[in-house]
Design an enzyme around this catalytic site. Structure first.
Site, mmCIF file in Angstrom:
data_model
loop_
_atom_site.group_PDB
_atom_site.id
_atom_site.type_symbol
_atom_site.label_atom_id
_atom_site.label_comp_id
_atom_site.label_asym_id
_atom_site.label_seq_id
_atom_site.Cartn_x
_atom_site.Cartn_y
_atom_site.Cartn_z
ATOM 1 N N HIS A 172 -9.208 -58.848 -88.708
ATOM 2 C CA HIS A 172 -8.986 -60.072 -89.330
ATOM 3 C C HIS A 172 -7.840 -60.916 -88.229
ATOM 4 C CE1 HIS A 172 -10.187 -58.523 -93.234
ATOM 5 N NE2 HIS A 172 -9.619 -57.471 -92.840
ATOM 6 N N SER A 296 -13.424 -77.565 -64.014
ATOM 7 C CA SER A 296 -13.125 -78.831 -64.873
ATOM 8 C C SER A 296 -13.161 -79.917 -63.812
ATOM 9 C CB SER A 296 -11.891 -78.578 -65.516
ATOM 10 O OG SER A 296 -11.425 -79.769 -65.881
#
Length: 462
Positions: A172, A296
Site C-alpha cells: 500500500h 531533457s
C-alpha cells in the site's frame, strides 16, 4: 492561410516507420505478403497431397516437380507480390488472386494438366485458416516468444544477482516487511514463465472442410474418399492442428486463447515496467548514462526511464488490440460473416506493439544498476517494520508458556503505529518484554536488513 506541400509517401504506423527495426521480424509472417506466401504454400501442398494419392486419375509428381512447385512459396518475393496486387485489383478477391497465381505458375512449369486441382473443393476460409495458423504460429514461435524468453532470462539473471540485496517492501505504499530485490524480480520471472508455458502449449487450428464445414463438394466429386481423414492428415502435415467441426470458418477460439494470454503477459510486463520505474524514482536503481543521449531538452542532469515508459505505453496499446481481436473473433454470424477479415489483418499490429515493449524492457533491464547503499539506508530508517517479528515471537512465547503478555499486537501497535522508532528504542522495548531469553536474543540481533525470511532462497523457484 497557405497549405504545406504534400509529403512523399510516409508510413502511417510508427511500427512501419520509427520503430521498424525493432519489429521487422514479425513482418516476414504477419504482413499481407507473409499471408499470401502462406496461402501459396497451402495451395501448393494441397495439390501435392491430392496427386500423391492419385485422385481423379492424377499421377504423383516427381521429386523435381514437387520442388519446383514448392519454390513458388519458398522463393516468394517482389515479383509475386506485384503479380498478386495487379490480379486482386481485377478479382477484388485476395484468395482468388492467389489461386490464379498458382494456376499461372503451374502452366509455366508445364503442369497445366493438374491446374484444376488448384484450390480443389476449397472455400477461401480453408486456405485462410491454415495460412493464419501458419503465419501466427511462426511469428509467435520464431520472433515474439524468443523476445519474451529473453526478457524472462534477463529477469532471472537480475534476480540471481540481487538475491541477497535486502530492501524495504512497501505494501500500500507504506513501509512493510523487508524482502530482497532479487526475490521481487523473481516474482515477475515466475509469473511470466507460467503464462509463456501456456502459450507454448497452445494450439494453432485450421479447418479444411469446404463451404460450410461439411465436405459436401468433396463427397460429390469422390464419395469413396475419407475426406475428413485426408484433411486432417494434410493440415497436421503442415505442422498445425486440425479442427473437424466448424462452420465456413475455423471458429478462431485458439486465437482468442492466444491473444488473451498475450494480453495477460502484457499485463504482467506492465506491472514490471511501473515497478522498475518506481524503484528508479526512489533511487533503488541508478540508470547507466548512454553516451550522447539527452534526458531533457532543458535539464541536462536528467536520465529519464524512457525504456520503461515506452514499454508501458506500447503494452497498453497492445492490450487494447489483443482485447479487440479476442472479443471480435470469438463470434461470427451463423455460418460466416466478414468481420474477422479486417480484424485478423491487425494481428501483426498487436504483436508489433507487444514486441516493441519487450525490446524496450530487455534493453532497459541492462541499463540499470542496483544502489545497495540506498536500499540499506531506507531499511535503516524504518526499524518499526520489525514490529511484526516482535509480536509474532511474543505470541509464540505465550503459547509456549514463557510469557504472560495478554495482547502482543496492541502492545506493538501502541509502540510503532504512526511513529518512527529506531534501533535503540526497539532494543529497549525488547529488553523489557516478558519473554524467554533465547527469543529475546533473537529479536535483539534482528535488523531490518536481516529480516528477509526465505527471500534469498525463493529466487531459486523462478
Amino acid at each position: 492561410m497557405t497549405s504545406a506541400s504534400s509529403l512523399p509517401p510516409q508510413p502511417l504506423s510508427p511500427l512501419d516507420g520509427r520503430y521498424r527495426a525493432a519489429v521487422a521480424g514479425l513482418a516476414d509472417y504477419l504482413s499481407e505478403a507473409g499471408l499470401n506466401r502462406a496461402r501459396v504454400e497451402v495451395e501448393v501442398e494441397w495439390i501435392i497431397t491430392l496427386t500423391d494419392r492419385g485422385l481423379f486419375g492424377s499421377t504423383a509428381l516427381t521429386d523435381a516437380q514437387k520442388e519446383s512447385l514448392r519454390a513458388l512459396y519458398r522463393d516468394f518475393g517482389q515479383a509475386e507480390i506485384d503479380w498478386l496486387a495487379a490480379k486482386e485489383a481485377v478479382t477484388r478477391h485476395d484468395v482468388k488472386a492467389v489461386e490464379y497465381l498458382v494456376r499461372d505458375r503451374l502452366s509455366t512449369l508445364g503442369l497445366g494438366a493438374i491446374a484444376e486441382l488448384t484450390h480443389f473443393a476449397c472455400t477461401s476460409e480453408d486456405v485462410n485458416s491454415a495460412s493464419y495458423a501458419l503465419t501466427v504460429q511462426r511469428a509467435v514461435e520464431n520472433v515474439w516468444l524468443p523476445k519474451l524468453r529473453a526478457v524472462i532470462d534477463a529477469l532471472g539473471d537480475l534476480a540471481r544477482e540481487h538475491r541477497d540485496a535486502a530492501m524495504l517492501s512497501r505494501t500500500h505504499g507504506q513501509p512493510a516487511t523487508p524482502s530482497t530485490m532479487g526475490k521481487e524480480i523473481a516474482v515477475f520471472a515466475w509469473r511470466l514463465e507460467r503464462v509463456a508455458a501456456q502459450i507454448e502449449n497452445g494450439e494453432y487450428l485450421a479447418k479444411f472442410s469446404g463451404a460450410t464445414g461439411t465436405w459436401s463438394a468433396h463427397l460429390a466429386a469422390a464419395p469413396d474418399v475419407d475426406w475428413p481423414a485426408l484433411s486432417r492428415t494434410f493440415i497436421e502435415g503442415l505442422g498445425i492442428d486440425f479442427n473437424v467441426l466448424t462452420t465456413q470458418i475455423e471458429s478462431h477460439d485458439w486465437q482468442v486463447e492466444l491473444y488473451d494470454r498475450a494480453r495477460h503477459v502484457g499485463g504482467i510486463l506492465h506491472n514490471l515496467a511501473t515497478d522498475i520505474w518506481t524503484y528508479i524514482s526512489m533511487g533503488f536503481f541508478a540508470q547507466i548514462p548512454v553516451a550522447g543521449a539527452t534526458g531533457s531538452s532543458t535539464m541536462p542532469h536528467k536520465i529519464n526511464p524512457i525504456r520503461f515508459e515506452n514499454a508501458e505505453a506500447n503494452l497498453e496499446i497492445a492490450s487494447g488490440l489483443f482485447q479487440t481481436l479476442a472479443s471480435t473473433l470469438v463470434t461470427s454470424r451463423m455460418q460466416r460473416d466478414l468481420t474477422d477479415s479486417t480484424t485478423q489483418r491487425n494481428i501483426g499490429v498487436a504483436f508489433g506493439h507487444s514486441l516493441l515493449a519487450l525490446d524496450n524492457l530487455q534493453r532497459g533491464l541492462t541499463e540499470i544498476l542496483l544502489a545497495r547503499d540506498v536500499l540499506l539506508a531506507d531499511l535503516d530508517a524504518n526499524w518499526e517494520v520489525l514490529a511484526e517479528a516482535i509480536q509474532t515471537v511474543v505470541r509464540a512465547e505465550i503459547v509456549a508458556g514463557r510469557s504472560q503478555i495478554t495482547d502482543p499486537y496492541a502492545l506493538l501497535k501502541d509502540l510503532t503505529r504512526g511513529r518512527r522508532v529506531g534501533h535503540t528504542e526497539l532494543v529497549a522495548f525488547v529488553e523489557g518484554l516478558d519473554i524467554g531469553a533465547d527469543a529475546k536474543a533473537r529479536l535483539i540481533a534482528l535488523t531490518p536488513a536481516t529480516y528477509t525470511g526465505l527471500a534469498d532462497a525463493l529466487v531459486d523457484q523462478s
